[in-house]
Design an enzyme around this catalytic site. Structure first.
Site, short mmCIF file in Angstrom:
data_model
loop_
_atom_site.label_atom_id
_atom_site.label_comp_id
_atom_site.label_asym_id
_atom_site.label_seq_id
_atom_site.Cartn_x
_atom_site.Cartn_y
_atom_site.Cartn_z
N HIS A 86 -1.44 -12.58 2.96
CA HIS A 86 -0.73 -11.68 3.77
C HIS A 86 -0.81 -11.87 5.02
CE1 HIS A 86 -0.79 -6.80 4.31
NE2 HIS A 86 -0.25 -7.31 5.39
N GLU A 140 2.54 -10.66 0.79
CA GLU A 140 2.36 -9.27 1.41
C GLU A 140 2.71 -9.19 3.17
OE1 GLU A 140 -1.02 -7.83 -1.66
OE2 GLU A 140 -1.49 -7.94 0.73
N HIS A 152 -6.57 -3.45 -3.67
CA HIS A 152 -7.52 -3.29 -2.44
C HIS A 152 -8.82 -2.50 -2.86
CE1 HIS A 152 -7.73 -2.63 2.03
NE2 HIS A 152 -8.54 -1.94 1.90
#
EC number: 2.6.99.2
Length: 238
Positions: A43, A70, A191
């Site tokens: 990410h 991401e 997450h």
């Protein structure tokens, strides 16, 4: 079986804290693959405080499993990075500039037309698209109208409530997953999933294809070792 994609942002954070190339990000990614992970997630953020943009190019040339990038697609630099590397999957996350970590999903109703347009850009290049969403049925249903291939369920709320009442914690996720299955969307999740809450989540979410786990997995690896930790996570997904 649900696939495990290891998010290696924290490895990059450790490397960057001292400069140089220790730990070696590419070697770590290759080791994650060797130890059984079915994917690698990164990410990158505009300030490159963990994953550097060059890391993405280096990883793309090297890893053999599924590569998932991401990030915030409202940043043109991110869009250009994804198009230059053509990963198997891009996960669109509505981060604000400078945000420490992702903390909410897309409002797929409000941003439906924008998402349609940007998703088309990636899909025209053969990249599978996943959209980060909260476990809200209406947001899942609207996501299906954007042209996305998958959704990624944002699981912080589940992880936070898990130890108090896991049945209550997972209920909105089951409903969201059922809605996704009904409209033909693939389901990813991520997450704050960890060794305590992952198995229950995976066993109860119908059609769960992939989980992306970074922070907890890397923390566990400090105690258990990276190879053993990846095997421990994979066992939660069987």
């Amino acid at each position: 079986m649900t696939h495990l994609s290891v998010n290696i942002n924290k490895i990059a954070t450790l490397r960057n804290s001292r400069g140089g190339n220790n730990p070696n990000l590419v070697k770590t990614a290759l080791d994650c693959e060797r130890f059984g992970a079915q994917g690698i997630t990164v990410h990158p953020r505009p300030d490159e405080r963990h994953i550097r943009y060059q890391d993405v190019f280096d990883l793309k040339k090297t890893i053999a499993t599924e590569f998932n990038i991401e990030g915030n697609c409202t940043e043109q630099k991110f869009v250009d990075l994804v198009l230059a590397n053509k990963p198997a999957q891009v996960t669109l996350v509505p981060d604000a500039l400078g945000q420490i970590t992702s903390n909410h999903g897309w409002d797929t109703i409000k941003h439906r037309q924008y998402l349609r347009d940007i998703i088309r850009v990636f899909k025209n290049e053969g990249i599978r698209v996943s959209v980060f969403v909260d476990p809200v049925v209406e947001m899942v249903e609207a996501a299906a109208e954007t042209g996305t291939d998958r959704i990624e369920l944002y699981t912080e709320a589940y992880a936070h409530q898990y130890h108090n009442n896991r049945e209550q914690a997972i209920t909105p996720y089951i409903k969201a997953a059922e809605a996704a299955n009904k409209v033909g969307l693939g389901i990813n999740a991520g997450h704050d999933l960890d060794l305590h809450n992952l198995q229950y989540f995976a066993q109860n979410i119908p059609g769960l294809l992939e989980v992306s786990i970074g922070h907890a997995l890397i923390c566990d690896a400090l105690y258990y070792g990276l190879e053993n930790t990846i095997q421990m996570y994979l066992r939660q997904l069987v």
